[in-house]
Design a protein around this motif. Structure first.
Motif, PDB file in Angstrom:
ATOM      1  N   HIS A  27       0.849  -1.185   0.000  1.00  0.00           N
ATOM      2  CA  HIS A  27       0.000   0.000   0.000  1.00  0.00           C
ATOM      3  C   HIS A  27       0.890   1.242   0.000  1.00  0.00           C
ATOM      4  O   HIS A  27       1.775   1.382   0.848  1.00  0.00           O
ATOM      5  N   PRO A  55      -4.392   2.481   7.382  1.00  0.00           N
ATOM      6  CA  PRO A  55      -4.274   2.937   5.988  1.00  0.00           C
ATOM      7  C   PRO A  55      -5.481   3.789   5.598  1.00  0.00           C
ATOM      8  O   PRO A  55      -6.531   3.707   6.251  1.00  0.00           O
ATOM      9  N   ALA A  60      -6.869  -2.047   2.499  1.00  0.00           N
ATOM     10  CA  ALA A  60      -5.514  -2.038   1.925  1.00  0.00           C
ATOM     11  C   ALA A  60      -4.797  -3.338   2.267  1.00  0.00           C
ATOM     12  O   ALA A  60      -4.969  -3.885   3.353  1.00  0.00           O
ATOM     13  N   ASP A  61      -4.003  -3.801   1.345  1.00  0.00           N
ATOM     14  CA  ASP A  61      -3.289  -5.052   1.592  1.00  0.00           C
ATOM     15  C   ASP A  61      -2.046  -4.758   2.432  1.00  0.00           C
ATOM     16  O   ASP A  61      -2.131  -4.154   3.490  1.00  0.00           O
ATOM     17  N   ILE A  63       1.313  -3.281   4.120  1.00  0.00           N
ATOM     18  CA  ILE A  63       1.934  -1.983   4.368  1.00  0.00           C
ATOM     19  C   ILE A  63       3.345  -2.251   4.886  1.00  0.00           C
ATOM     20  O   ILE A  63       3.514  -2.978   5.875  1.00  0.00           O
ATOM     21  N   ASP A  87      -0.392  -6.579   7.205  1.00  0.00           N
ATOM     22  CA  ASP A  87      -1.497  -6.569   6.235  1.00  0.00           C
ATOM     23  C   ASP A  87      -2.838  -6.765   6.934  1.00  0.00           C
ATOM     24  O   ASP A  87      -2.901  -6.875   8.160  1.00  0.00           O
TER      25      ASP A  87
END
Ligand SMILES: [Fe+2]
Length: 557
Positions: A27, A55, A60-61, A63, A87
């Protein structure tokens, strides 16, 4: 962010190498650190660092983040840094177990993700070798809707605190209109989600709600925490196979709820998790040559269902309560609190600690261990005084007095969910303490009251095996709030041999100081939880001396 070819992903609290392909979904949008930072489970050479990255897109997947930990003293060397990826599978929480640290050293730490830096936290490793003293803050029971977390802030402001012990009820699973509703409404401080926590998403949201509180964030940023859960991290009066506040018809499968609650707990709490990520979070910490701390788990690994007066105190053929039948159920030696594996672990640990020359063995424990019978209010105060107080209270107060009186008259325990509900297991524990010749200090949460107790291995006579300091809640209401003016703490102390003193009304924490020769437990109270302007007070302090033949009596100082 630039990443090495192989980078780390935080998985179940451990940092493990994963192939670089995970980078593809990183992300790159905006992020924030809305839940502060925390550290926990310090050892002499390592500590857990924790944060949560929010996020700008909730789904969001992965980070990517980096972290750094810097010694606070002027000695050169010892800084550490690293990076990882979190994640959605762990709710974008981050947990790093930083190794290779120096003993008895204070550090600052922070995280960075997508160009944003977290607040800074302080942490400290445990000492080895000779130590003058150990200072621990003992906290429990922080009902979000119960008031402001002033007592957490007071912990953050302590001049000296080596670690914070949290004994559970860090969150409560109730809907806002449940426990604490009136106060929550008054303060416009109601927990999210707006219903009972049942699913993983619910428990995550409840943890996030707590950690969005600035006063709690301050306490986490002040020192490493050593935590155990009590019942409300899952559901009220939980045990292995269920909970009082779990109805399978409406709430679904207990094991699924329990697993969801504990997954969220592991994600959101700075705890080093057991290798199998199961429920056995019993673990030990050693503070130089002064003390060992054993954190025990008494809810989800072995506990049998509680006996209750409503269900188990039946009416006998003579029309009177069948006390003998109730006591037979209560005293069943098969009923467990800790279980054989934990007992074996604790017995060996106590012996090893004593053998290593440490004068103190602390048991970090959830529920009150002392023998405490229900308080006979009429007997202690006289009918006239009781009636005078009841005249100003709602009708429900009389029902409460009469219900308590009934149990007190039968000389039955105040709390069957406490150790009093598992007397055979308690005797096994006392045998372990005696076999190790340990000087044990029990610290307990759960009860929303302060206690200074002496624990004996028999109801009459016997040997003093330990002292116990029970901590009041950070915010959770005292158990007798509906009986305003009744001196219940004093009555409990007057009518129970093991209760030296108790306060059932105040909020705060216990400040525990141990030297090689003495343990000191101080009840620290906050003046209010209804306003963020407050004062703190040292309400009462008790000490006990170390003894070669066992721990000395409690003394008020
Ligand atoms: Fe509680």
């Amino acid at each position: 962010m630039r990443m090495s070819r192989r980078h780390a992903i935080s998985l179940f609290g451990l940092t493990a190498a994963v192939p670089a392909m995970a980078r593809a979904a990183a992300h790159t949008g905006a992020v924030a650190f809305k839940h502060g930072v925390a550290s926990g489970d310090p050892l002499a050479d390592r500590v857990i660092l924790w944060t949560r990255i929010t996020p700008d897109a909730p789904d969001a997947d992965s980070i990517a983040y980096s972290w750094k930990l810097i010694p606070m003293d002027r000695r050169a060397g010892g800084a550490k840094s690293g990076s990882g990826v979190t994640d959605a599978s762990r709710d974008h929480t981050v947990k790093v177990d930083v190794a290779g640290l120096d003993p008895e050293r204070s550090y600052t730490f922070e995280f960075t993700a997508n160009g944003v830096t977290s607040p800074m936290g302080r942490t400290r490793t445990l000492p080895t070798g000779s130590v003058k003293d150990v200072v621990l803050a003992v906290a429990t029971c922080s009902l979000y809707s119960g008031g402001y977390f002033n007592a957490y802030e007071a912990i953050a402001k302590l001049e000296r605190v080596d670690a914070v012990l949290h004994l559970g009820d860090y969150i409560y699973e109730y809907a806002p209109e449940g426990y604490g509703y009136e106060t929550g409404k008054l303060l416009n401080r109601q927990p999210e989600p707006a219903h009972d926590c049942i699913t993983l998403a619910d428990y995550r949201t409840r943890h996030a709600c707590h950690k969005s509180d600035g006063q709690l964030q301050a306490a986490h940023a002040r020192a490493p925490w050593i935590v155990v859960w009590d019942d409300h991290e899952t559901a009220n009066d939980s045990y292995v196979g269920g909970a009082q506040h779990h109805n399978p018809v409406t709430d679904g499968d207990w094991n699924a709820r329990k697993a969801a609650a504990i997954k969220a707990y592991y994600e959101w709490m700075p705890i080093r998790e057991p290798a199998d990520h199961g429920f056995a979070i019993n673990r030990a910490f050693h503070f130089g040559d002064v003390a060992s701390l054993f954190m025990v788990e008494t809810r989800l690994t072995a506990r049998d269902q509680q006996v209750t007066y409503d269900r188990d105190l039946k009416v006998g053929p003579d029309g009177k309560p069948d006390v003998a039948g109730f006591k037979a159920r209560l005293n069943d030696p098969k009923r467990k609190m800790m279980g054989a594996a934990q007992e074996a672990w604790l017995g060996a640990g106590l012996k090893a600690s004593v053998k290593a020359g440490r004068p103190w063995q602390i048991l970090g424990n959830e529920v009150i261990m002392a023998r405490v019978n229900a308080p006979g209010l009429r007997g202690a105060m006289g009918d006239e005084s009781v009636e005078k107080l009841l005249a100003d209270l709602p009708a429900a107060a009389r029902k409460r007095v009469d219900g308590t009186e009934r149990i007190a008259a039968l000389e039955l325990p105040y709390g069957p969910d406490m150790w009093d509900g598992y007397p055979a297991d308690r005797q096994r524990l006392y045998s372990l303490i005696k076999a190790a010749r340990a000087n044990v200090v029990v610290v307990s949460g759960d009860s929303h009251a302060f206690w200074a107790n002496e624990l004996y291995d028999a109801p009459v006579g016997g040997t003093r095996v330990a002292v116990e300091f029970g901590s009041a809640g950070i915010t959770s209401p005292g158990p007798w709030g509906d009986l305003k003016g009744f001196p219940v703490g004093d009555i409990l102390a007057k009518t129970n041999r093991e209760v030296i003193d108790s306060n059932q009304d105040e909020k705060g924490f216990v400040l525990l100081t141990l030297t090689k020769t003495q343990v000191r437990g101080e009840w620290v109270t906050v003046s209010t939880v209804m306003d963020k302007t407050y004062t703190t007070k040292s309400l009462k302090t008790f000490t006990a001396d170390h003894g070669a033949r066992g721990i000395g009596p409690l003394k008020r100082v």
